[in-house]
Design a protein around this motif. Structure first.
Motif, mmCIF file in Angstrom:
data_model
loop_
_atom_site.group_PDB
_atom_site.id
_atom_site.type_symbol
_atom_site.label_atom_id
_atom_site.label_comp_id
_atom_site.label_asym_id
_atom_site.label_seq_id
_atom_site.Cartn_x
_atom_site.Cartn_y
_atom_site.Cartn_z
ATOM 1 N N GLN A 74 0.832 -1.203 0.000
ATOM 2 C CA GLN A 74 0.000 0.000 0.000
ATOM 3 C C GLN A 74 0.867 1.254 0.000
ATOM 4 O O GLN A 74 0.572 2.227 -0.697
ATOM 5 N N THR A 115 2.344 1.648 -3.502
ATOM 6 C CA THR A 115 1.317 2.099 -4.433
ATOM 7 C C THR A 115 1.006 3.578 -4.228
ATOM 8 O O THR A 115 0.873 4.336 -5.193
ATOM 9 N N SER A 116 0.923 4.002 -2.990
ATOM 10 C CA SER A 116 0.673 5.409 -2.685
ATOM 11 C C SER A 116 1.807 6.290 -3.198
ATOM 12 O O SER A 116 1.573 7.350 -3.787
ATOM 13 N N SER A 117 3.040 5.850 -3.007
ATOM 14 C CA SER A 117 4.194 6.605 -3.472
ATOM 15 C C SER A 117 4.199 6.701 -4.997
ATOM 16 O O SER A 117 4.461 7.769 -5.566
ATOM 17 N N ARG A 118 3.904 5.608 -5.672
ATOM 18 C CA ARG A 118 3.853 5.625 -7.136
ATOM 19 C C ARG A 118 2.747 6.541 -7.642
ATOM 20 O O ARG A 118 2.907 7.251 -8.632
ATOM 21 N N TYR A 119 1.611 6.511 -6.968
ATOM 22 C CA TYR A 119 0.493 7.361 -7.353
ATOM 23 C C TYR A 119 0.876 8.839 -7.229
ATOM 24 O O TYR A 119 0.632 9.632 -8.136
ATOM 25 N N LYS A 120 1.495 9.200 -6.107
ATOM 26 C CA LYS A 120 1.910 10.588 -5.909
ATOM 27 C C LYS A 120 2.947 11.006 -6.953
ATOM 28 O O LYS A 120 2.900 12.111 -7.482
ATOM 29 N N HIS A 176 3.357 9.715 -9.966
ATOM 30 C CA HIS A 176 2.698 9.813 -11.260
ATOM 31 C C HIS A 176 1.936 11.133 -11.366
ATOM 32 O O HIS A 176 1.944 11.786 -12.405
ATOM 33 N N TRP A 177 1.296 11.515 -10.281
ATOM 34 C CA TRP A 177 0.562 12.776 -10.232
ATOM 35 C C TRP A 177 1.531 13.947 -10.451
ATOM 36 O O TRP A 177 1.248 14.859 -11.232
ATOM 37 N N TRP A 210 2.694 14.011 -14.086
ATOM 38 C CA TRP A 210 1.649 14.537 -14.979
ATOM 39 C C TRP A 210 1.509 16.041 -14.832
ATOM 40 O O TRP A 210 1.282 16.749 -15.821
ATOM 41 N N THR A 251 9.137 7.643 -10.961
ATOM 42 C CA THR A 251 8.124 7.311 -11.949
ATOM 43 C C THR A 251 8.238 8.299 -13.106
ATOM 44 O O THR A 251 8.834 9.358 -12.959
#
Length: 123
Positions: free
Chosen positions: A38, A41-46, A48-49, A52, A115
């Motif tokens: 988790q 995944t949270s680190s990758r999401y941040k 990626h954000w 972007w 990322t």
């Protein structure tokens, strides 16, 4: 007259404790792995954000020149409390009208958290 005792023997209790310890250890390891996943995944999401956001900033500002690979973005972005360093790489494509832009986000507190986002933009 013979008296019968009801209950568990010491061996039965010890076997039950060993089985219980095995189940508890397995559950603890599974929970720890879930928590680690988790966090990743949270680190990758941040990341990626953040990537972007940088990509859209490049797209919006249209920082394109004909020099090939150059950094058009060298800044820092804060996403949900994590500071990210952004780097961009631009490469001309085989087509005359497109450029490939890769924005790489790296967490300042964890260099392993990296990322990237790739976009193609017309010249």
């Amino acid at each position: 007259m013979r008296r019968t005792e009801s209950g568990f023997t010491l061996i039965e209790v010890l076997v039950a404790l060993v089985v219980l310890a095995f189940v508890a250890t397995s559950a603890q390891m599974a929970i720890a792995q879930y928590i680690d996943q988790q966090a990743l995944t949270s680190s990758r999401y941040k990341g990626h954000w953040a990537a972007w956001n940088g990509a859209m900033e490049i797209y919006r500002q249209s920082h394109w020149d004909q020099a090939g690979i150059q950094d058009a973005l060298a800044e820092s972005e804060s996403v949900l409390g994590t500071q990210w360093s952004l780097e961009s790489r631009r490469v001309d494509t085989l087509g005359q009208s497109l450029q490939r832009v890769e924005v790489i986000a790296t967490a300042n507190d964890d260099a392993a958290s990296k990322t990237s986002v790739v976009l193609f933009v017309s010249k």
